[in-house]
Design an enzyme around this catalytic site. Sequence first.
Site, mmCIF file in Angstrom:
data_model
loop_
_atom_site.group_PDB
_atom_site.id
_atom_site.type_symbol
_atom_site.label_atom_id
_atom_site.label_comp_id
_atom_site.label_asym_id
_atom_site.label_seq_id
_atom_site.Cartn_x
_atom_site.Cartn_y
_atom_site.Cartn_z
ATOM 1 N N CYS A 13 0.811 -1.224 0.000
ATOM 2 C CA CYS A 13 0.000 0.000 0.000
ATOM 3 C C CYS A 13 0.842 1.270 0.000
ATOM 4 O O CYS A 13 0.306 2.368 -0.196
ATOM 5 C CB CYS A 13 -0.962 -0.016 1.182
ATOM 6 S SG CYS A 13 -2.077 -1.417 1.124
ATOM 7 N N HIS A 39 -3.241 6.951 2.304
ATOM 8 C CA HIS A 39 -3.653 5.668 1.724
ATOM 9 C C HIS A 39 -5.027 5.312 2.292
ATOM 10 O O HIS A 39 -5.287 5.524 3.476
ATOM 11 C CB HIS A 39 -2.625 4.598 2.074
ATOM 12 C CG HIS A 39 -3.122 3.211 1.823
ATOM 13 N ND1 HIS A 39 -3.565 2.806 0.587
ATOM 14 C CD2 HIS A 39 -3.275 2.147 2.640
ATOM 15 C CE1 HIS A 39 -3.949 1.546 0.662
ATOM 16 N NE2 HIS A 39 -3.796 1.120 1.903
ATOM 17 N N ASN A 45 -10.043 -0.604 -0.734
ATOM 18 C CA ASN A 45 -8.588 -0.464 -0.687
ATOM 19 C C ASN A 45 -8.011 -1.036 -1.984
ATOM 20 O O ASN A 45 -7.978 -2.256 -2.175
ATOM 21 C CB ASN A 45 -8.049 -1.219 0.535
ATOM 22 C CG ASN A 45 -6.542 -1.111 0.672
ATOM 23 O OD1 ASN A 45 -5.855 -0.641 -0.232
ATOM 24 N ND2 ASN A 45 -6.018 -1.561 1.793
#
Length: 342
Positions: A125, A267, A297
Amino acid sequence: MVTETKRRTRCGGRPTTIRSLATYVPPRVLSNADLEKMVDTSNEWILQRTGIRERHLVDPGVATSDLAAHAATDAIARSGLAPDDLGFIVVGTVTPDMMFPSTACLLQHKIGAHRAWGFDLSAACSAFTYALTTASQIVSTGAHEHALVVGADVMSSIIDYQDRSTCVLFGDGAGAVIVSAAAGPDDGAILDFEHEIDGAGAPALCMPAGGSLNPPTHETIDRRMHYVKQDGATVFKFAVRKTEEIARRVLDRNGLTPRDLDLFVSHQANQRIILSATEKLGVDPAKVIINIARFGNTTAATIPLALNDAVASKRLKKGDLVLLASVGAGFTVGAVLVRWGF
Ligand code: ACO
């Protein structure tokens, strides 16, 4: 405005800037209601615990390089450059089309960037912040004038749609920016960066099989080891602590406070992580962009997707000071301070 030249940052060399941005998500949507039919979950649980309403997933046969090519082609067109102007390509991803060749090679061929070299970057990520720093450093040395930075993941290829604790979280998507040498102060700038890794966190978030440790066998398939495994609570606590810590470190080094920021782009892993970290940091919630509801996500793509929404809604404008922050599997941690250039 604080005078950027008077700050002490990690960015040496000539100034670099983000010249353009584009994103892509596949058209098919998987809603929370769809997931209710697949695993023992509910729209209420997912919304309350994560903030996610829906995510986009690829159809069979569509790979990370395909999503990347859509975003990259648009980013190049918006920059006013041609594919052959690119000297360097970096693709942040944990879901490459295959183990090798790199997705960067496949992308270079698809978009016709005949003069570029490049590689994939694995930081989960944090891949977009890492890739942005990597490209910025390469352009700042004078080695290349223009670099393509991509964050792209087909998370649906490594998610176990029988595991309710992970399958509700992730989606597929891609984002791309062009990093170029800045011609002057009006062009914006990539001002500073900070990154960390902490391999002690590896067991908390990983895909155990498919690499050299556990090559694919019937047993690894039967044990569902080719899917994301996560200790959600451990990742959650680390993400809250480190998002705040790395953001504060970059702000402090630049003599800034959260009040000096025009936008904070984290993020997008979980709405509660973002709210908790930014509350601790002391950022005005009006300056925090959260778009996880629509995309889930998307790993390497969340930050460009959030930037794209911010630009489209005019929450991010030329001259704004924006801080990007990420935490991901590894663990990996990153922050990049940017004066927005367009
Ligand atoms: N639907 C319904 N119930 C669920 C679901 C679901 N989809 N998933 C888990 N549960 C249950 C659990 O089984 C548990 O039940 P139990 O109490 O009977 O055992 C209960 O809900 C609570 O589970 P927790 O794991 O404690 O729930 P929590 O509030 O911590 O939320 C979550 C879980 C959303 C995974 C959270 O820990 C999280 O977001 N962690 C961060 C992980 C992350 O975002 N990773 C992404 C990659 S890394 C990164 O990007 C930073």
